[in-house]
Design an enzyme around this catalytic site. Structure first.
Site, short mmCIF file in Angstrom:
data_model
loop_
_atom_site.label_atom_id
_atom_site.label_comp_id
_atom_site.label_asym_id
_atom_site.label_seq_id
_atom_site.Cartn_x
_atom_site.Cartn_y
_atom_site.Cartn_z
CD GLU A 152 -7.51 -41.26 -5.44
OE1 GLU A 152 -7.76 -42.24 -4.73
OE2 GLU A 152 -6.36 -40.98 -5.85
CG ASP A 154 -12.62 -42.14 -4.55
OD1 ASP A 154 -13.01 -42.74 -5.56
OD2 ASP A 154 -11.42 -42.16 -4.17
#
Length: 409
Positions: free
Chosen positions: A95, A156
């Site tokens: 991330e 993500d």
């Protein structure tokens, strides 16, 4: 499998194979940026920006936050490599790596070393592949840059890395040291293969989430709809339309059935009894997994960005309800925003985190009725002190969008 908690609390702040890469030789001429910062993008008709400060003042605020962010979190990881230091131990997660790659490509033109940083981040990514697909990134490394807690991916991080490579192709072209466009297509296709549930057409939590209730679960903070549209545009893969449509459908289902008075989305969504529902407590990370907490605090930024860039209004009712609710909840005072709410609006947090107040400034951009509130959030965010990697990253992204400096593939 039960994923270990993605973020840890320190005080009250949350800290939260592949293409060959050649080293840039000394004196190598890096490409001039095609879209140098600042960009001053024209967003969709009817949207607003802060009106109480000049564009130059906004640009300068972004530059200042970038300088601070880079100094604190962008670090060398061996020869020709960079990583994003996400906690005090020196660990990182994919991330954070995606955030770093996005920020370096967006700040090119202001930061003369942006492409060097980007290429170094890219090299680090290629050297930490997921065990499930070599184009996806292993989600966590320790301070010695060793994969820990399972060499699998988080959706993500994969999505931001992919999108950053598309932007890098637009920023610098793909005829230099790295073929950014080909690298982007490789990871986009890997996301479709391993991060998408191709029965439900939902975004998985990561390439590991293939069993039991995890196989059909999804995370609203991964609902980067503008990324998904760019993935389809870059690859021509029409299956992305199914993912986009399903993502909007889940947003509206949760809003209609669980948060009609607030517009809030939970940290995690599960599929049960033929319907999508907020996850139960401790589904993956915390007792707040079914609430608006340290994952979904990003949704006002992520979901609104697609509306600003494309005018797609399928989530606009949810966003407008959320804007109305938060203004009333905190009496239009960003300093009163707390770091956690149940979907009915009751407070579960106690800390005024930038990861929560800053994204509300992005969602406020949907309507002129939010002008005063947007101005307040801008001023509060621009003047805020450093908190930690997670909060500071989200504040910087929010300022980039609010100032008109986000741009799309």
């Amino acid at each position: 499998m039960k994923r270990n908690k993605r973020f840890s609390l320190s005080g009250k702040a949350v800290l939260i194979c592949c293409l060959a890469f050649l080293m840039v030789p000394a004196g190598f001429a890096l490409a001039a940026p095609n879209k140098p910062f600042p960009q001053h993008t024209t967003y969709t008709s009817g949207s607003i920006k802060p009106s109480h400060v000049t564009q130059t003042t906004m640009d300068d605020a972004v530059k200042s936050k970038w300088d601070s962010w880079k100094s604190a979190y962008l670090k060398p990881a061996g020869t020709g490599k960079y990583y994003v230091k996400y906690d005090s131990s020196g660990a990182t997660v994919s991330e954070a790596h995606g955030y770093g790659m996005l920020l370096t490509v967006l700040m090119a033109g202001y930061d003369s070393s942006a492409q060097t940083y980007f290429n170094g981040l890219y090299k680090y990514y290629t050297e930490h592949p997921s065990d499930n697909n070599p184009y996806l990134m292993a989600w966590k490394q320790n301070s010695s840059f060793q994969n820990v807690e399972g060499a699998d991916s988080a959706t993500d991080g994969d999505m931001d890395i992919a999108y950053s490579l598309l932007l890098a192709d637009k920023q610098w072209g793909s005829s230099g040291t790295v073929n950014y466009l080909q690298a982007a297509k490789n990871i986009i296709n890997a996301i479709m293969q391993n991060d998408v549930n191709q029965t439900q057409w939902t975004l998985r939590l990561g390439d590991w989430a293939t069993d039991g209730s995890y196989a059909t679960a999804t995370r609203p903070s991964d609902f980067m709809l503008n990324h998904l549209k760019a993935f389809q545009q870059a690859t021509g893969d029409t299956r992305w339309t199914k993912v986009i449509d399903k993502t909007y459908s889940i947003i509206n289902s949760i809003y209609t059935n669980y948060s009609a008075s607030t517009g809030l989305l939970p940290d995690f969504v599960v599929y049960s009894g033929g319907a999508y529902k907020p996850a139960p407590a401790d589904f993956l990370e915390d007792t707040t997994d079914g609430s608006y907490a340290y994952n979904s605090c990003r949704t006002p930024w992520r979901i609104t960005t697609d509306y600003l860039m494309t005018g797609d209004n399928r989530a606009l009712n949810q966003l407008n309800q959320m804007n109305s609710w938060i203004k009333g909840k905190v009496n239009s005072n960003p300093g009163a925003v707390k770091d956690g709410y149940k979907l009915n609006g009751s407070v579960i947090g106690s800390y005024n985190s930038g990861a929560f107040f800053a994204p509300f400034g992005v969602s406020a951009m949907t309507s002129s009725s939010n002008q005063t509130w947007l101005n307040s959030v801008w001023t509060y965010t621009a003047g805020s002190s450093s908190e930690g990697y997670y909060e500071d990253s989200i504040k910087l992204f929010s300022l980039l969008v609010m100032s008109g400096n986000w741009w799309a593939y």
